[in-house]
Scaffold this motif. Sequence first.
Motif, mmCIF file in Angstrom:
data_model
loop_
_atom_site.group_PDB
_atom_site.id
_atom_site.type_symbol
_atom_site.label_atom_id
_atom_site.label_comp_id
_atom_site.label_asym_id
_atom_site.label_seq_id
_atom_site.Cartn_x
_atom_site.Cartn_y
_atom_site.Cartn_z
ATOM 1 N N ILE A 172 -15.821 5.837 -30.389
ATOM 2 C CA ILE A 172 -14.911 6.338 -29.421
ATOM 3 C C ILE A 172 -14.247 5.090 -28.675
ATOM 4 N N MET A 173 -12.931 5.386 -28.521
ATOM 5 C CA MET A 173 -12.028 4.148 -28.001
ATOM 6 C C MET A 173 -12.193 4.379 -26.258
ATOM 7 N N PRO A 174 -11.932 3.327 -25.667
ATOM 8 C CA PRO A 174 -11.931 3.471 -24.338
ATOM 9 C C PRO A 174 -10.571 4.003 -23.774
ATOM 10 N N ILE A 175 -10.425 5.362 -24.160
ATOM 11 C CA ILE A 175 -9.253 6.005 -23.519
ATOM 12 C C ILE A 175 -8.772 6.025 -22.282
ATOM 13 N N PRO A 176 -9.541 6.506 -21.256
ATOM 14 C CA PRO A 176 -9.183 6.471 -19.909
ATOM 15 C C PRO A 176 -8.905 5.189 -19.383
ATOM 16 N N GLU A 177 -9.635 4.138 -19.889
ATOM 17 C CA GLU A 177 -9.194 2.898 -19.217
ATOM 18 C C GLU A 177 -7.732 2.478 -20.000
ATOM 19 N N ILE A 178 -7.544 2.800 -21.081
ATOM 20 C CA ILE A 178 -6.172 2.261 -21.758
ATOM 21 C C ILE A 178 -5.006 3.059 -20.961
ATOM 22 N N GLY A 179 -5.373 4.505 -20.637
ATOM 23 C CA GLY A 179 -4.409 5.199 -20.271
ATOM 24 C C GLY A 179 -3.997 4.697 -18.656
ATOM 25 N N ALA A 180 -4.972 4.373 -17.970
ATOM 26 C CA ALA A 180 -4.663 3.857 -16.834
ATOM 27 C C ALA A 180 -4.014 2.613 -16.504
ATOM 28 N N LEU A 181 -4.347 1.867 -17.608
ATOM 29 C CA LEU A 181 -3.474 0.495 -17.930
ATOM 30 C C LEU A 181 -2.085 0.692 -18.034
ATOM 31 N N CYS A 182 -1.821 1.671 -18.945
ATOM 32 C CA CYS A 182 -0.590 2.070 -19.500
ATOM 33 C C CYS A 182 0.190 2.644 -18.616
ATOM 34 N N PHE A 196 1.748 6.097 -23.539
ATOM 35 C CA PHE A 196 0.405 6.061 -24.212
ATOM 36 C C PHE A 196 0.276 7.237 -25.040
ATOM 37 N N HIS A 197 0.308 7.114 -26.578
ATOM 38 C CA HIS A 197 -0.004 8.223 -27.236
ATOM 39 C C HIS A 197 -1.617 8.041 -27.837
ATOM 40 N N THR A 198 -2.248 9.084 -27.871
ATOM 41 C CA THR A 198 -3.417 8.961 -28.701
ATOM 42 C C THR A 198 -3.502 10.074 -29.800
ATOM 43 N N ASP A 199 -4.106 9.780 -31.042
ATOM 44 C CA ASP A 199 -4.280 10.548 -32.156
ATOM 45 C C ASP A 199 -5.819 11.053 -31.820
ATOM 46 N N ALA A 200 -5.712 12.428 -31.337
ATOM 47 C CA ALA A 200 -7.112 12.739 -31.089
ATOM 48 C C ALA A 200 -7.574 13.663 -32.040
ATOM 49 N N VAL A 201 -7.129 13.888 -33.214
ATOM 50 C CA VAL A 201 -7.405 14.880 -34.418
ATOM 51 C C VAL A 201 -9.148 14.799 -34.399
ATOM 52 N N GLN A 202 -9.745 14.118 -34.561
ATOM 53 C CA GLN A 202 -11.363 13.981 -34.602
ATOM 54 C C GLN A 202 -11.976 14.459 -33.106
ATOM 55 N N ALA A 203 -11.223 14.137 -32.160
ATOM 56 C CA ALA A 203 -12.072 14.323 -30.858
ATOM 57 C C ALA A 203 -11.772 15.775 -30.270
ATOM 58 N N VAL A 204 -10.692 16.417 -30.491
ATOM 59 C CA VAL A 204 -10.442 17.805 -29.698
ATOM 60 C C VAL A 204 -11.509 18.628 -30.200
ATOM 61 N N ASP A 209 -9.280 15.486 -20.929
ATOM 62 C CA ASP A 209 -8.622 15.812 -19.783
ATOM 63 C C ASP A 209 -7.403 14.915 -19.580
ATOM 64 N N VAL A 210 -6.098 15.246 -20.240
ATOM 65 C CA VAL A 210 -5.002 14.494 -20.404
ATOM 66 C C VAL A 210 -4.542 13.938 -19.192
ATOM 67 N N LYS A 211 -4.848 14.954 -18.170
ATOM 68 C CA LYS A 211 -4.140 14.370 -16.533
ATOM 69 C C LYS A 211 -5.234 13.106 -16.138
ATOM 70 N N ALA A 212 -6.401 13.448 -16.176
ATOM 71 C CA ALA A 212 -7.222 12.609 -15.508
ATOM 72 C C ALA A 212 -7.253 11.186 -16.708
ATOM 73 N N MET A 213 -6.977 11.352 -17.688
ATOM 74 C CA MET A 213 -7.027 10.285 -18.732
ATOM 75 C C MET A 213 -5.611 9.475 -18.840
ATOM 76 N N ASN A 214 -4.877 9.984 -18.228
ATOM 77 C CA ASN A 214 -3.391 9.290 -17.939
ATOM 78 C C ASN A 214 -2.911 9.216 -19.692
ATOM 79 N N ILE A 215 -3.043 10.198 -20.272
ATOM 80 C CA ILE A 215 -2.599 10.553 -21.587
ATOM 81 C C ILE A 215 -1.145 11.008 -21.608
#
Lengths: 128, 386
Positions: B156-166, B173-181, B187-193
């Motif tokens: 699992i990648m550090p998505i919320p941290e990368i989202g906040a940075l971007c 910031f795009h994420t391929d979440a095919v395996q995660a969904v 939470d796309v809003k909280a994770m800044n995706i």
Amino acid sequence: MYSEKVLDHFQNPRNMGEIEGYNGMGMVGNAKCGDIMQMFIKVNDDGIIEDVGFKTFGCGAAVATSSMATEMIKGKSVDDALKLSNAAVVEALEGLPPVKIHCSVLAEEAVKAAVEDYRSRQAEKKSE
Amino acid sequence: MKRIYLDNAATTKLAPAVFEAMTPYLTEIYGNPSSPHYFGQQVAAAIDKARQQVAAGIGADAGEIIFMSGGTEADNMAIRGIAERYSSRGKHIITTAVEHHAVLHTCQLLEKHGYEVTYLPVDEYGRVTVDQVREAIRPDTVLVSVMFANNEVGTIMPIPEIGALCREKGVFFHTDAVQAVGHLPIDVKAMNIDMLSMSAHKFHGPKGVGALYVRKGIMLPALIQGGAQERNRRAGTENVPGIVGMGKAMELAVGSLEENAAKMTALRDRLIRELPKRIPEIKLNGHPTDRLPNNVNYSIKYIEGESILLMLDLNGIVASSGSACTSGSLDPSHVLLAMGLTHEVAHGSVRMTLSEETTEEDVEYVLDVLPRVAERLRRMSPLYHG
């Protein structure tokens, strides 16, 4: 994707393992590409391959082609063994998927390498 | 013979309730949702409901969901869309070396059109850090695309941290979440995706349907031209049964996410713990704990992956591998190589991905069979001298 014959040779490989008292050994392929075949032959004084064995690191087709190649050269003369073609191995296995043809080439090369090793050992003996 | 399916990262079984939800739309409810008459509007309402179900599953608004053919199309649309629409902001894209080919090949295509792409290297577990992303961001960076979780090794990648940075840097910031969904809380809003790709058949929905979440305000051009469907963002008559199925599958997956994750994690960890006790010289691929609840990936030294799969298959166990022989090329998995594995060890990988239907008995059977398969193949291997 594999014929029944391939699956049979994969599940019940013939002549698997290093053999006692071999006088020719060839190893071809490399781990980087994912296939290594090692072929052991024991040739008698009449130039007949009395016994043969193989070890293979590789896919199902690699195991099956090695196994089939050992069956096809066992009891044959070294000259006949050199005539073994990859196409003959493929045919005996009732076909291989196109991407696996290189495994049969490797089996042919393994036989040739083992015979070559046998011949160079014989030549060394004579020169001693 | 009993067959145990451990290839759920490849695809999953359609849930019976999803099939039930879809059936009317394959039979008597067949209108075209673009039609203003009763038949059409009945179907349009079903699509609206599915859109809400999908949006709710990831914390998005319904208007931010675009239905399409699957995860691959979603990745293409997000990356090519940003590149095309926002090129005035810059022509630099950041991604990782371990993305799915849907992302990697799309980035490679853009490189041919004058874009510069940074492929961030990963650590031994297959992870990038937020600091790596921070250091790679330039004034002309327009997009960061980092997968939520890796399809091969489950990391699992550090998505919320990368989202906040971007968000802070003003980079999409795009994420391929095919395996995660459906497997991890999102939470796309909280994770800044800004954009997120998903595929229904990875969470017990039907094949041939997926969606891209696009945050409100981002204007992506349509990849497919020819109609006003999906509010002009994806032309073509909607895959109605697929969309309805995806909505239902999302609702079910998210509804029992915690329970299913806990169950699969326990079985996953039993496999991860027990296999090294029974097979010497094996290596866990991916992060030991920060990984998808259903992913087990081991490299078994001295033997090759396809022959492992074949022998497992002959014993009723279905798995997958990152070996060259299963990838259709001469090289083993780019993910395993990026993590620093040698070709030889990468060729010997076996991936087992569980579902909530996987049982303790299944796991015990694997623990019994896999060591015997490994031993048998090792006896055949010229590399093994055990």
